[in-house]
Enzyme design. Structure first.
Site, short mmCIF file in Angstrom:
data_model
loop_
_atom_site.label_atom_id
_atom_site.label_comp_id
_atom_site.label_asym_id
_atom_site.label_seq_id
_atom_site.Cartn_x
_atom_site.Cartn_y
_atom_site.Cartn_z
N GLU A 38 45.90 42.03 43.48
CA GLU A 38 46.74 43.19 43.79
C GLU A 38 47.09 43.25 45.28
O GLU A 38 46.71 44.18 46.00
CB GLU A 38 46.04 44.48 43.36
CG GLU A 38 45.78 44.55 41.87
CD GLU A 38 45.16 45.88 41.41
OE1 GLU A 38 44.97 46.77 42.25
OE2 GLU A 38 44.89 46.01 40.21
N GLU A 67 43.49 42.67 34.28
CA GLU A 67 42.79 43.96 34.29
C GLU A 67 43.59 44.93 33.43
O GLU A 67 44.81 44.99 33.51
CB GLU A 67 42.73 44.60 35.69
CG GLU A 67 41.77 43.97 36.64
CD GLU A 67 41.74 44.68 37.99
OE1 GLU A 67 42.07 45.89 38.06
OE2 GLU A 67 41.39 44.01 38.97
#
Ligand code: IFM
Length: 438
Positions: free
Chosen positions: A155, A336
């Site tokens: 991320e 995720e």
């Protein structure tokens, strides 16, 4: 499709022995930076309790485990000497996973930059990308004989824009120009890191969300949010260019030629969709991460998780379709996906009866299956997260785990969602082995 779970070093390991300081140690010590004033010094103590975690993964029936390698554990000073004891921890973890038939999927950078590199300027400085490549080479040298699939960055939007835009994440800087420089160097670090691991299957993990205007007049603002949240990473990786919302810089051109095509696989972290509408006085602080923030607001609808994030399973299907179209032929992993809930209902034996989390996982797994049926090459799905852990600026006040962790004893107790996911995995294996589906 492979199914498993994910964690990250700072969120679960604890400092253990010999880890150097990182930006989250320093940021968490700032008064008011973390909701409950906590840090990751102990976390779930997976540095010592990893055999329990591996046993839980085996009990789950996991095909794969995504964990992150702590850069300051491997290189306590961020560059130069490698700490053999730090690498030995991951060596043991990898061996234990392989013994149980679980594929290890290490991520090299999940936000725990060595503090010495931050002192030298951190991600807004180009040199950090070069140091990352050295570190990637060191980890690959130690684990590459047994691990094939690595992720570089987790991320990078969060590292760049939460870390340097709104400043709600470490290092807590509020400087939009620095946020864009950080974004570029994170991508450059990814590309250089991939080159430093010859023969490995190297991908990058981004948190992508559909961005929807609440009314047609908010379409221009929604486009800016989409370009920062999604387009920046996808355009750079697919086409070697940035969308219009990214300020041009001289260093971009040559670097983007390296970034283009540098992801052998792409990881999608998916939690919600973003609805862009009128400005609101009560905006969450992370909204200040987008250019032009203040002129618009984010408007999540119900149902929402305890992070305030709207539950939008079909958004995952859309994101997977977009990645498949933008990066044709590149395998996708859902690296995720999961939800924080209050976990305040227990069955008679004391097990957390998290039906809300089960519904979330079920809805999103169904969205993955629809995306696959439509042709998206999704190779795996990893639930976030194995253990209740350190949720960054929320400290220990938000729980995403399929396993409860007692904050006093650190004992692990599977929740109902763990049993549900184990059942899903077992059914999937059954179907696959009888050849009913792929
Ligand atoms: O806990 C985080 C994780 O570290 C990165 N992705 C989002 C999760 C939930 O906020």
């Amino acid at each position: 499709m492979q199914i498993g779970a994910a964690t990250a070093a700072y969120q679960v390991e604890g400092a253990g022995d010999g880890r150097g300081p990182c930006i989250w140690d320093v940021f968490a010590a700032r008064p008011g930076a973390v909701l409950d004033g906590s840090d990751g010094a102990l976390a779930c103590d997976s540095f010592h309790r990893w055999p329990e975690d591996v046993a839980l993964l085996a009990e789950l029936g996991a095909d794969a485990y995504r964990f992150s390698v702590s850069w300051p554990r491997v290189q306590p000073a961020g560059s130069g000497a490698v700490a053999p004891a730090g690498l030995a921890y991951y060596d043991r973890l990898v061996d234990a996973l392989l013994e149980r038939g679980i594929t290890p999927m290490p991520t090299l950078y999940h936000w725990d930059l060595p503090q010495s590199l931050q002192d030298a300027g951190g991600w807004p400085e180009r040199d950090t990308a070069l140091r990352f490549a050295d570190y990637a080479a060191a980890v690959h040298g130690a684990l590459g004989d047994r691990v094939t699939r690595f992720a570089t960055m987790n991320e990078p939007w969060c590292s760049a824009f939460l870390g340097h835009g709104s400043g709600v994440h470490a290092p807590g800087v509020q400087d939009p120009a620095a946020a864009f420089r950080a974004a570029h160097h994170l991508l450059l670090g990814h590309a250089l890191g991939a080159r430093a691991m010859p023969g490995a299957d190297v991908g990058i993990v981004c948190n992508l969300y559909p961005v929807l205007p609440t009314a047609p007049e908010f379409a221009p603002q929604a486009r800016v949010v989409d370009e920062i949240q999604n387009g920046l990473w996808l355009d750079a990786l697919a086409h070697g260019r940035y969308p219009a919302a990214v300020p041009p810089a001289d260093e971009h051109a040559d670097d983007l030629a390296l970034v283009r095509g540098s992801a052998a696989w792409f990881g999608v972290n998916y939690y919600t969709a973003l609805r862009v509408g009128p400005a609101r006085p009560d905006s969450a602080p992370d909204q200040a991460s987008y250019p032009g923030a203040g002129e618009f607001g984010l408007h999540p609808r119900d149902p929402r998780t305890s992070m305030g994030w709207e539950v939008v399973p079909e958004g995952l299907e859309q994101v997977l379709g977009r990645v498949a179209r933008t990066l044709p032929g590149v395998p996708i992993w859902v690296t995720e996906n999961g939800a924080a809930y209050a976990d305040d209902v227990r069955s008679a034996d004391g097990t957390v009866d998290d039906r809300d989390r089960i519904a979330y996982l079920e809805g999103h797994l169904a969205a993955v299956e629809r995306a696959r049926a439509a042709g998206a090459p999704v190779a795996g799905y990893l639930a976030w997260t194995l253990l209740d852990n350190y949720e960054w600026a929320y400290g220990y006040t938000r729980t995403f785990g399929i396993v409860e962790v007692d904050r006093d004893t650190l004992d692990r107790r599977p929740k109902a969602s763990f049993r549900w996911l184990a059942g899903y995995l077992a059914r999937q294996r059954e179907v696959t082995s009888t050849g009913d589906t792929q």
